[in-house]
Scaffold this active site. Structure first.
Site, PDB file in Angstrom:
ATOM      1  N   CYS A 178      39.349  33.400  48.790  1.00 57.79           N
ATOM      2  CA  CYS A 178      39.516  33.778  47.392  1.00 57.79           C
ATOM      3  C   CYS A 178      38.563  34.923  47.023  1.00 57.79           C
ATOM      4  O   CYS A 178      38.688  36.022  47.526  1.00 57.79           O
ATOM      5  CB  CYS A 178      39.329  32.544  46.516  1.00 57.79           C
ATOM      6  SG  CYS A 178      40.097  32.664  44.893  1.00 57.79           S
ATOM      7  N   HIS A 179      37.579  34.670  46.146  1.00 61.44           N
ATOM      8  CA  HIS A 179      36.571  35.678  45.790  1.00 61.44           C
ATOM      9  C   HIS A 179      35.337  35.615  46.691  1.00 61.44           C
ATOM     10  O   HIS A 179      34.437  36.444  46.552  1.00 61.44           O
ATOM     11  CB  HIS A 179      36.104  35.480  44.337  1.00 61.44           C
ATOM     12  CG  HIS A 179      37.101  35.868  43.293  1.00 61.44           C
ATOM     13  ND1 HIS A 179      38.149  35.057  42.941  1.00 61.44           N
ATOM     14  CD2 HIS A 179      37.208  36.990  42.522  1.00 61.44           C
ATOM     15  CE1 HIS A 179      38.859  35.646  41.989  1.00 61.44           C
ATOM     16  NE2 HIS A 179      38.315  36.813  41.715  1.00 61.44           N
TER      17      HIS A 179
END
Length: 245
Positions: A178-179
């Site tokens: 994801c991030h």
């Protein structure tokens, strides 16, 4: 599915989420939607472990701080633990901030990190080791989960970047989802690598010199990256395959 199994699945689901009054990622909706990756996530979260000693003797660091995406950290932590691994939450210490910054942290942040579900606060997770104590020789793999706030703060911690860099240099599975790849960007680990991330930060990976692939999981040597919570099973599978080589 018989009633006892349905009840067990429901109880486990409730352990992973609660009613949300703000925009959030619902573990229930994510794991029950009719999509291939959603079905994989459902099995990953709720099926009983296939081999409780599969990863016995392996020690895995989940490196994060406040704002970590709940389903990504709990999903990985539980699956790996249930398959025999020792899993540590590795986090920076909450230090003192200059009063002009206006920052305030509750006392619990000295020993726990706050998980989130997109924009909703979730539960508190105990810190097992601080980044200034973590040594690459003590772990077999590292995972950098997402949640927008978490990696944006973690990428500023020199100890976290040094730990992840050392893990990667030693050839140990170095994973981000994801991030979480923001930490890899700030640690300058992506130049010349194939990688992926959540769609809105794929441009950051490109700017850091990576070849970006929009795939659920991308493996380049011991660098393993994934895009979104429903890609978690494939990332953990790639991690497990490397640990068992």
């Amino acid at each position: 599915m018989n009633a006892p199994i349905q009840k067990a699945s429901f109880n486990r689901m409730q352990e992973l989420m609660s009613t949300s009054p703000v925009p959030s990622i619902s573990t229930e909706l994510l794991a029950t939607a009719d999509g291939e990756l959603n079905r994989e996530l459902n099995a990953f979260l709720f099926d009983p472990p296939s081999n409780t000693s599969l990863l016995k003797g392996k020690k895995i660091a989940i490196c994060c701080t406040n704002g970590v995406e709940e389903v990504e950290i709990l999903g990985a932590q539980r699956w790996l633990s249930e398959h025999g691994a020792t899993v540590h939450v590795v986090s920076p210490r909450i230090g003192d901030f200059h009063p002009t910054l206006g920052l305030r942290f509750p006392p619990l942040t000295k020993t726990h990190v706050l998980a989130i579900r997109l924009m909703e606060n979730a539960g508190w997770l105990k810190i097992d080791c601080y980044t200034d104590e973590a040594k690459a020789e003590n772990y077999d793999a590292v995972i950098l989960p997402g949640g927008c706030w978490n990696p944006d703060a973690l990428r500023m911690d020199d100890h976290a970047k040094a730990f992840v860099t050392a893990m990667h240099a030693k050839g140990k599975p170095t994973c981000a989802i994801c991030h979480g790849q923001w930490v890899l960007v700030s640690a300058d680990l992506l130049k010349g690598k194939k990688a992926t991330a959540v769609w809105n930060i794929q441009v950051d990976l490109k700017n850091a010199g990576a070849t970006v692939l929009d795939e659920p999981c991308v493996v380049d040597g011991n660098l393993i990256t994934a895009r979104f919570p429903y890609d978690l099973p494939r990332m953990v599978k790639a991690l497990t395959e490397q640990l068992l080589k």
